[in-house]
Design a protein around this motif. Structure first.
Motif, short mmCIF file in Angstrom:
data_model
loop_
_atom_site.label_atom_id
_atom_site.label_comp_id
_atom_site.label_asym_id
_atom_site.label_seq_id
_atom_site.Cartn_x
_atom_site.Cartn_y
_atom_site.Cartn_z
N ASP B 79 0.87 -1.18 0.00
CA ASP B 79 0.00 0.00 0.00
C ASP B 79 0.91 1.23 0.00
OD1 ASP B 79 -3.05 0.77 1.57
OD2 ASP B 79 -1.55 2.23 0.97
N LYS B 80 0.94 1.95 -1.15
CA LYS B 80 1.97 2.97 -1.35
C LYS B 80 1.98 4.06 -0.27
CE LYS B 80 3.28 1.29 -5.39
NZ LYS B 80 2.49 0.07 -5.19
N ILE B 81 0.81 4.58 0.04
CA ILE B 81 0.74 5.72 0.96
C ILE B 81 1.14 5.30 2.37
CG2 ILE B 81 -0.80 7.43 1.98
CD1 ILE B 81 -2.43 7.24 -0.66
N LEU B 82 0.56 4.22 2.86
CA LEU B 82 0.88 3.77 4.22
C LEU B 82 2.33 3.33 4.31
CD1 LEU B 82 -2.30 1.80 5.24
CD2 LEU B 82 -1.67 4.12 5.78
N PHE B 83 2.82 2.70 3.25
CA PHE B 83 4.21 2.25 3.23
C PHE B 83 5.15 3.44 3.35
CE2 PHE B 83 8.10 0.51 1.36
CZ PHE B 83 8.13 -0.76 1.90
N PHE B 84 4.75 4.57 2.76
CA PHE B 84 5.58 5.77 2.83
C PHE B 84 5.54 6.40 4.22
CE2 PHE B 84 6.16 10.36 2.51
CZ PHE B 84 7.36 10.41 1.85
N PHE B 85 4.32 6.45 4.80
CA PHE B 85 4.19 7.21 6.06
C PHE B 85 4.55 6.40 7.30
CE2 PHE B 85 1.67 10.25 3.57
CZ PHE B 85 2.33 11.38 3.98
N ALA B 86 4.54 5.07 7.21
CA ALA B 86 4.81 4.26 8.40
C ALA B 86 6.16 4.57 9.06
CB ALA B 86 4.69 2.78 8.06
N PRO B 87 7.27 4.65 8.30
CA PRO B 87 8.54 4.96 8.97
C PRO B 87 8.52 6.33 9.63
CG PRO B 87 8.93 4.29 6.70
CD PRO B 87 7.45 4.41 6.87
N VAL B 88 7.88 7.30 8.97
CA VAL B 88 7.80 8.65 9.56
C VAL B 88 7.03 8.58 10.88
CG1 VAL B 88 7.03 11.01 9.17
CG2 VAL B 88 7.86 9.65 7.26
N LEU B 89 5.94 7.80 10.87
CA LEU B 89 5.10 7.71 12.07
C LEU B 89 5.83 7.02 13.23
CD1 LEU B 89 1.41 6.81 11.28
CD2 LEU B 89 2.26 8.42 12.97
#
Lengths: 127, 346
Positions: B79-89
Motif C-alpha cells: 500500500d503505497k501511501i501507508l508504506f511511505f508514512f509508516a517509517p515517519v510515524l
C-alpha cells in the motif's frame, strides 16, 4: 485564552522540525539512491520461494481481544491519573480526607475483578 | 512570539539532530561493540579514515552514508501511501516525546535546557510516545508480506499489553511527588529524607522502578521481549520489506526509544539532574548537573543493553501473559501499597 496557548508553540515547532527531518532524510535518499528494478524484486519476501499470494488473510481473533481488553484497562488507568496526582492534597482536605483512600480501594477492586474475569475467560491466552 | 519560535527551533534542531540522531548512531556502535565483548568477538573495527579506525567509531557514519545511497524501493503489492508514512510515524514520536524531558535546572529563571515547559508535563511524553505503535503496525500491514503482518500483530499486542503496566508503574511516583511536571518531580526528589537519604524515586518506589524497567524494555521491543522482530522466526518482523533510509528510520527510532525510556526513568526514579548535597546556580553546578543527568541516562542504557545480550527470547504467549498476569497485578499492588503508606505515614 491566547496566552495559555502560547506555551504550546514550542511543541508545534518541534512537530515541524521532526517531520521535516524525517521527510528530508527520505527525499535525500530518493534523490541520491539508484533506480534499478526487476520483477522478482517486487515479490514479497518468503525466504526465496515464489510468493503464495497476498498476506492480508484472516488472522487469529485473539489479537483483537487483547486490543479490546487494553482499551478498557488503559481508560481505567487514565481515570486513576488525576486521583494519583491529587492524592496527597486530598488526604489533607477535611472534606475528602477520609474517603479518598476508600474510593481508590473500591476502584482498584472493580478493576481487579475485571482483570480476573478476562483472565479466567482465557481472553489473554495466545497459545 | 518570533523570539519564542526561534529559540524553540534552535533547541529542537540541536536536540533532534545533534543529540538524538547522534546519540542513536553512537548507541548502534555501543550495542555492536558490547555484544561483541559479551560473545568474545572483536566487533566493528574495519571502517577507517586515513588508517585510523578509532575502535570502529566510524561504522555508524559509514552505515548512514550507505543507507543514504541505497535504492528507495516500494514493493509493487504494498500500500503505497501507508508504506511511505509508516517509517515517519514510528520515527517522529520518540523524538517529540523528548521535548518534555528537562536536561538540567532552570537557568536564570528560564527553562533553557528543556524544549517545552507546558502544563501537560509528562502526560505529553506518555501520549506521544505511544503513537509510535501506529508506525510499526502500519509498516507491517502495508508491506503485504506474511512475516511483516505477523510482526505487526505481535507489535501491537505486545505494546498494548505493556502500556497499561507502564502507566500503572508511574502512578506511584505521581502520588509520592503529587505532580506530573518533570521539574517539580525532580524538585521533590532533590529533598533529603531523615537528613541524609536522597528522596529519589528509586528509594520511595523501589517496586515501581522494577516494574517500569521491565515494561520499558518490552516497550522498546528488545530481548527478552523482541518478538515483533524475532530474527530467527520472522526474518525482520514488520520491517522485512523495508530498505534504504526507510529501514534506517525504524532502526534509529528503536535506539531513540531506548534513549527515551532511559531519560524518562532517570527523571522519574533517579532524580533527573539532581546531585545530592549539591545545590546552587553557579555555571559549574549546572554543568555538573547536566553531566549527572546524562550519566544516569547512560547507566540505564547500559542496563538495558546488558539485559538485551544476556537474556534469551521468551515465547510470545509468555510475553503477553507476563504483561497481564504479573506486571498489571503488581502495578495495582504497588499503587495500593503507596496509597496506604502515604495515608498512614503523614
Amino acid at each position: 485564552m491566547l496566552e495559555q496557548l502560547i506555551e504550546y508553540v514550542p511543541l508545534l515547532v518541534g512537530v515541524v522540525v521532526a517531520v521535516g527531518t524525517a521527510l528530508g532524510m527520505l527525499v535525500l535518499n530518493a534523490v541520491l539512491g539508484p533506480k534499478r528494478t526487476n520483477p522478482s524484486k517486487h515479490e514479497a519476501f518468503e525466504c526465496g520461494n515464489p510468493s503464495l499470494g497476498p498476506a492480508r488473510n484472516r488472522f487469529h481473533v485473539k489479537y483483537y481481544l487483547v486490543a479490546l481488553v487494553f482499551l478498557v484497562f488503559d481508560v481505567e488507568v487514565v481515570f486513576l491519573l488525576p486521583w494519583a496526582v491529587e492524592y496527597r492534597r486530598l488526604l489533607d482536605s477535611p472534606l475528602l480526607g477520609g474517603i479518598v483512600l476508600l474510593e481508590a480501594l473500591l476502584f482498584v477492586a472493580v478493576l481487579a475483578v475485571g482483570l480476573l474475569y478476562v483472565w479466567k475467560r482465557d481472553a489473554l491466552r495466545l497459545d | 512570539m518570533l523570539e519564542l519560535v526561534l529559540i524553540a527551533f534552535a533547541k529542537c534542531v540541536f536536540l533532534f539532530l545533534a543529540f538524538l540522531l547522534g546519540g542513536a548512531a553512537i548507541l548502534s556502535w555501543v550495542e555492536r561493540k558490547m555484544s561483541a565483548v559479551i560473545q568474545d568477538r572483536i566487533g566493528p573495527n574495519r571502517a577507517a579514515v586515513f588508517g585510523f579506525t578509532a575502535f570502529g567509531l566510524f561504522h555508524p557514519i559509514a552505515d548512514g552514508i550507505k543507507m543514504l545511497f541505497k535504492e528507495d524501493f516500494v514493493p509493487a503489492r504494498a500500500d503505497k501511501i501507508l508504506f511511505f508514512f509508516a517509517p515517519v510515524l514510528s520515527f517522529v514520536p520518540p523524538l517529540l516525546a523528548f521535548m518534555a524531558i528537562p536536561f538540567g535546572p532552570p537557568v536564570a529563571g528560564r527553562e533553557w535546557l528543556m524544549v517545552s515547559d507546558s502544563q501537560m508535563g509528562l502526560l505529553f511524553l506518555l501520549a506521544v510516545a505511544s503513537i509510535g505503535v501506529y508506525g510499526h503496525t502500519l509498516a507491517g500491514w502495508s508491506s503485504d508480506n506474511k512475516f511483516s503482518l505477523m510482526g505487526a500483530l505481535r507489535t501491537s499486542s505486545q505494546l498494548f499489553s505493556y502500556e497499561v503496566g507502564l502507566t500503572l508503574s508511574l502512578l506511584g511516583v505521581f502520588m509520592v511527588y503529587g505532580t506530573i511536571m518533570p521539574q517539580a518531580i525532580i524538585g521533590g526528589q532533590s529533598e533529603l529524607m531523615w537528613g541524609w537519604l536522597p528522596r529519589w524515586g528509586i528509594v520511595t518506589q523501589p517496586l515501581g522502578f522494577i516494574l517500569f524497567m521491565l515494561a520499558s524494555i518490552a516497550e522498546t521491543k528488545r530481548a527478552p521481549f523482541d518478538l515483533p522482530e524475532a530474527d530467527s522466526e520472522l526474518v525482520a518482523g514488520y520491517s522485512t520489506e523495508y530498505s534504504s533510509m526507510r529501514f534506517a528510520m525504524f532502526f534509529l527510532s528503536e535506539f531513540v526509544g531506548i534513549l527515551l525510556v532511559s531519560a524518562f526513568g532517570a527523571v522519574l526514579f533517579l532524580g533527573g539532574w539532581n546531585i545530592p548535597f549539591l545545590a546552587g546556580d553557579a555555571w559549574w553546578v549546572v554543568l555538573l548537573q547536566v553531566g549527572a543527568f546524562l550519566a544516569k541516562v547512560g547507566a540505564l542504557v547500559y542496563l538495558q543493553m546488558l539485559v538485551r545480550w544476556t537474556v534469551p527470547r521468551m515465547r510470545f504467549d509468555q510475553v503477553i501473559d507476563f504483561g497481564w498476569k504479573y506486571l498489571i497485578p503488581f502495578g495495582l499492588l504497588n499503587l495500593l501499597a503507596t496509597a496506604v503508606v502515604l495515608a498512614v505515614w503523614r
